[in-house]
Design an enzyme around this catalytic site. Structure first.
Site, PDB file in Angstrom:
ATOM      1  N   ALA A 236     -17.366 -11.360   4.479  1.00 31.77           N
ATOM      2  CA  ALA A 236     -18.107 -10.941   5.576  1.00 31.77           C
ATOM      3  C   ALA A 236     -19.097  -9.933   5.429  1.00 31.77           C
ATOM      4  O   ALA A 236     -18.756  -9.337   4.826  1.00 31.77           O
ATOM      5  CB  ALA A 236     -17.222 -10.999   6.979  1.00 31.77           C
ATOM      6  N   ALA A 237     -20.197  -9.937   6.416  1.00 36.53           N
ATOM      7  CA  ALA A 237     -20.920  -8.676   6.453  1.00 36.53           C
ATOM      8  C   ALA A 237     -21.517  -8.663   7.784  1.00 36.53           C
ATOM      9  O   ALA A 237     -21.956  -9.476   8.570  1.00 36.53           O
ATOM     10  CB  ALA A 237     -22.245  -9.242   5.477  1.00 36.53           C
ATOM     11  N   ALA A 238     -21.265  -7.416   8.316  1.00 35.06           N
ATOM     12  CA  ALA A 238     -21.408  -7.436   9.823  1.00 35.06           C
ATOM     13  C   ALA A 238     -22.671  -5.972   9.713  1.00 35.06           C
ATOM     14  O   ALA A 238     -23.221  -5.711   8.851  1.00 35.06           O
ATOM     15  CB  ALA A 238     -20.256  -6.727  10.412  1.00 35.06           C
ATOM     16  N   SER A 239     -23.088  -5.255  10.962  1.00 35.38           N
ATOM     17  CA  SER A 239     -24.023  -4.512  11.292  1.00 35.38           C
ATOM     18  C   SER A 239     -23.964  -3.109  10.519  1.00 35.38           C
ATOM     19  O   SER A 239     -24.821  -2.567   9.866  1.00 35.38           O
ATOM     20  CB  SER A 239     -24.072  -4.261  12.734  1.00 35.38           C
ATOM     21  OG  SER A 239     -22.995  -3.569  13.195  1.00 35.38           O
ATOM     22  N   VAL A 243     -17.271  -6.908   4.145  1.00 34.23           N
ATOM     23  CA  VAL A 243     -15.857  -6.942   4.049  1.00 34.23           C
ATOM     24  C   VAL A 243     -15.687  -7.483   2.792  1.00 34.23           C
ATOM     25  O   VAL A 243     -16.295  -8.635   2.611  1.00 34.23           O
ATOM     26  CB  VAL A 243     -15.173  -7.360   5.264  1.00 34.23           C
ATOM     27  CG1 VAL A 243     -13.681  -7.364   4.906  1.00 34.23           C
ATOM     28  CG2 VAL A 243     -15.214  -6.449   6.378  1.00 34.23           C
ATOM     29  N   LYS A 257     -13.547  -2.628   3.612  1.00 36.69           N
ATOM     30  CA  LYS A 257     -14.757  -2.495   4.260  1.00 36.69           C
ATOM     31  C   LYS A 257     -15.523  -1.399   3.958  1.00 36.69           C
ATOM     32  O   LYS A 257     -15.149  -0.412   3.809  1.00 36.69           O
ATOM     33  CB  LYS A 257     -14.515  -2.216   5.909  1.00 36.69           C
ATOM     34  CG  LYS A 257     -15.906  -2.229   6.594  1.00 36.69           C
ATOM     35  CD  LYS A 257     -16.018  -2.304   8.189  1.00 36.69           C
ATOM     36  CE  LYS A 257     -14.994  -1.300   8.765  1.00 36.69           C
ATOM     37  NZ  LYS A 257     -14.903  -1.281  10.187  1.00 36.69           N
ATOM     38  N   ASP A 390     -14.571  -2.189  21.565  1.00 35.10           N
ATOM     39  CA  ASP A 390     -15.645  -3.356  20.879  1.00 35.10           C
ATOM     40  C   ASP A 390     -14.696  -4.398  20.551  1.00 35.10           C
ATOM     41  O   ASP A 390     -14.912  -5.062  19.362  1.00 35.10           O
ATOM     42  CB  ASP A 390     -15.994  -2.492  19.582  1.00 35.10           C
ATOM     43  CG  ASP A 390     -17.238  -3.217  19.020  1.00 35.10           C
ATOM     44  OD1 ASP A 390     -18.022  -3.826  19.748  1.00 35.10           O
ATOM     45  OD2 ASP A 390     -17.454  -3.027  17.728  1.00 35.10           O
TER      46      ASP A 390
END
Length: 560
Positions: A236-239, A243, A257, A390
């Site tokens: 996964a890739a977030a802001s 990960v 992460k 969050d």
């Protein structure tokens, strides 16, 4: 000849000439200031790097590790070109989106719908409208991604509001939770090497990482097979980061992460602009209304939480604290354990969780787990005094093993003092039992919405109408709530313009967290009411707080 030409231009167009000279001079000074600052930074950084073994001090030597509004403001005031460039890039991304939206949904909507109904092709028109929504959502998602973490988080919050946006738009925006374009593996691995490569294994007190047979003195990265990297997979890739799933030599699976490069600088610039916006609002409202200035403090609380997200060691402490506190209270929510030796400021390693996002679960599962989620939020807010701010779609999971609600990502958290917790507890009870006199005369003052010495006799009937019609009678559906609030807009304006109304700073994160949880709940139950769902725990908590000293109050609450 040239002098006479310049003289002629100055005389014939004095305003244009002076404006051009002022802009040229200001731009030249801005470039000079930023160039000098950058040059001095490079010299100081080079000197410091010779005397420091740390490889991640570049940003820390100027930008603070812990949030400091004044330090961040000083940093960016020395870099005016970067600030103006950022403002320009924001305008460049959003202006075309705004124009396209006006053209497609405001200027030509009536005409197209009218012609399609005459032609008897309403279903085709609906399909075309859905496709337009989807295309606009794709453009918005890409724009938010290009603009960076602050804007991605805004999109994440919108992505779980089925009462605000069509399903096609929600589906696209939900990609912002864990499907942002990742940085190359080589960049992420370099950060892993810099932060953990020099860290050696020790055995005392380190059971989480496992493998007691490992030879003492080797790098902690050997635990994940760093030489071959065969057991490390991007998931996964977030802001702020991306990960990886990895397998330790002990056989345990972990989530690693890794923060994206240059996040401290990018996030601090957006927070600086946000604070300047708050300062502008306070100046305007102070001159035009009787409001107590609160926007700067309100934004500052959100900014502090957002900046702390960049420190993964702080996030690890948050996660261990919540795991401990919820275990004490026998909570049904699961919190993954942390692996401290594989954690640094830019790297966080935690237990791997097999499961599905709560928002992707079936409706029955969402209905079953949302009451647990609401109790979790209320426990944090009214009892623990620290809360996860969050809880978006990628941070609430349902475990495959036992179907439990699992909470992830503790970067954005906030604290509430005991006095505010108690005041909020009684305020919720008074709101939902209709005791508006006490709510306005005491709770609103205790929470900081109104000054302690204010006479509220004139304000009571106005606020009573707003609270009754704008909140209690409209439920959680924001469309209904908006219609109700529009019908009492005159009273709302009167409150904000005539009275010294303020908003406590920590409400920035409370409303964010509550809004995210409410959005997920509405995806499983369109009739969900966040206020009514919060009442049972608030009533129980109020009885616990006041029961010892005010037995009559405890009995009243339990009967209500």
């Amino acid at each position: 000849m040239m002098n006479s030409s310049m003289s002629h231009i100055l005389k014939s167009r004095p305003i244009l000439s002076l404006t051009t000279l002022a802009l040229s001079g200001g731009t030249s000074y801005a470039y000079y200031l930023e160039y000098g600052t950058t040059k001095n930074w490079a010299i100081n950084n080079k000197a410091n790097s010779r005397s420091s073994s740390s490889t991640q001090q570049d940003e820390l030597q100027i930008l603070p590790r812990e949030y400091d509004r004044n330090a961040i403001e000083e940093y960016w005031k020395q870099r005016p070109i970067s600030v103006l460039s950022r403002i320009g890039s924001i305008g460049f991304e959003f202006l075309p989106l705004l124009i396209n939206y006006i053209v497609d949904f405001k200027l030509f909507t009536t005409t197209s719908s009218s012609s399609s109904s005459n032609a008897g092709s309403s279903s085709t028109n609906i399909d075309l409208l859905e496709e337009k929504y989807r295309q606009h959502a794709i453009q918005l998602r890409k724009a938010l991604t290009r603009l960076g973490p602050a804007f991605v988080k805004f999109g994440q919050q919108l992505s779980i509001r089925p009462d605000l946006l069509p399903a096609s738009v929600l589906k696209e925006l939900q990609k912002l939770c864990d499907a942002v374009d990742p940085v190359p593996d080589e960049v992420a691995f370099q950060i892993l090497q810099e932060d953990l490569g020099g860290r050696r294994r020790e055995f005392e007190g380190e059971s989480a990482v496992g493998s007691e047979e490992q030879e003492e003195g080797t790098s902690v990265l050997d635990e994940i097979g760093w030489d071959t990297k065969e057991n490390i997979e991007l998931v996964a890739a977030a802001s702020l980061g991306q990960v990886y799933k990895a397998k330790l030599k002990s056989g345990e699976h972990v989530a690693i992460k890794v923060q994206r490069p240059d996040m401290v600088e990018r996030v601090s610039l957006d927070l600086f602009l946000l604070n300047q916006y708050g300062l502008f609002l306070d100046t305007i409202f102070e001159k035009l209304t009787k409001q107590v200035p609160f926007h700067v403090d309100f934004i500052d609380c959100f900014a502090k939480g957002s900046y702390q997200e960049l420190d993964y060691e702080n996030e690890a402490k948050n996660q261990e604290y919540f795991r401990s506190e919820l275990t004490k209270r026998k909570s049904k929510v699961y919190i993954p354990k942390v692996y401290p030796r594989l954690t640094s400021r830019r790297v966080l390693t935690t237990e791997w969780i097999d499961g599905v996002k709560l928002v992707d679960a079936d409706r029955d599962t969402i209905k079953r787990l949302i009451p647990i989620g609401v109790e979790l939020f209320m426990t944090q807010l009214l009892d623990i005094g620290a809360f996860h701010s969050d809880p978006h779609a990628a941070n609430l999971y349902v475990t495959n093993k036992d179907g439990r609600l699992c909470l992830l990502d503790f970067g954005l958290c906030a604290e509430i003092d005991a006095q505010s917790r108690n005041a909020m507890t009684t305020a919720i009870v008074h709101l939902l039992t209709g005791d508006f006199d006490t709510l306005i005369a005491r709770d609103a003052k205790d929470l900081g919405f109104l000054p302690q010495d204010m006479d509220v006799s004139e304000l009571k009937p106005i606020l009573t109408k707003i609270l009754t019609q704008g909140l209690l009678e409209s439920g959680s559906n924001l469309h209904a709530r908006k219609r109700k609030l529009m019908s009492i807009s005159d009273e709302l304006n009167e409150v904000f313009f005539r009275y010294p109304f303020s908003v406590p700073p920590f409400f920035a994160l409370i409303t964010r967290g509550l809004g995210l949880l409410e959005g997920i709940a509405l995806s499983g139950d369109s009739e969900f009411d966040i206020f009514q769902a919060s009442y049972p725990y608030a009533r129980k908590r109020a009885a616990q707080i006041y029961g010892t000293h005010y037995g009559w109050y405890s009995r009243v609450l339990q009967r209500s």
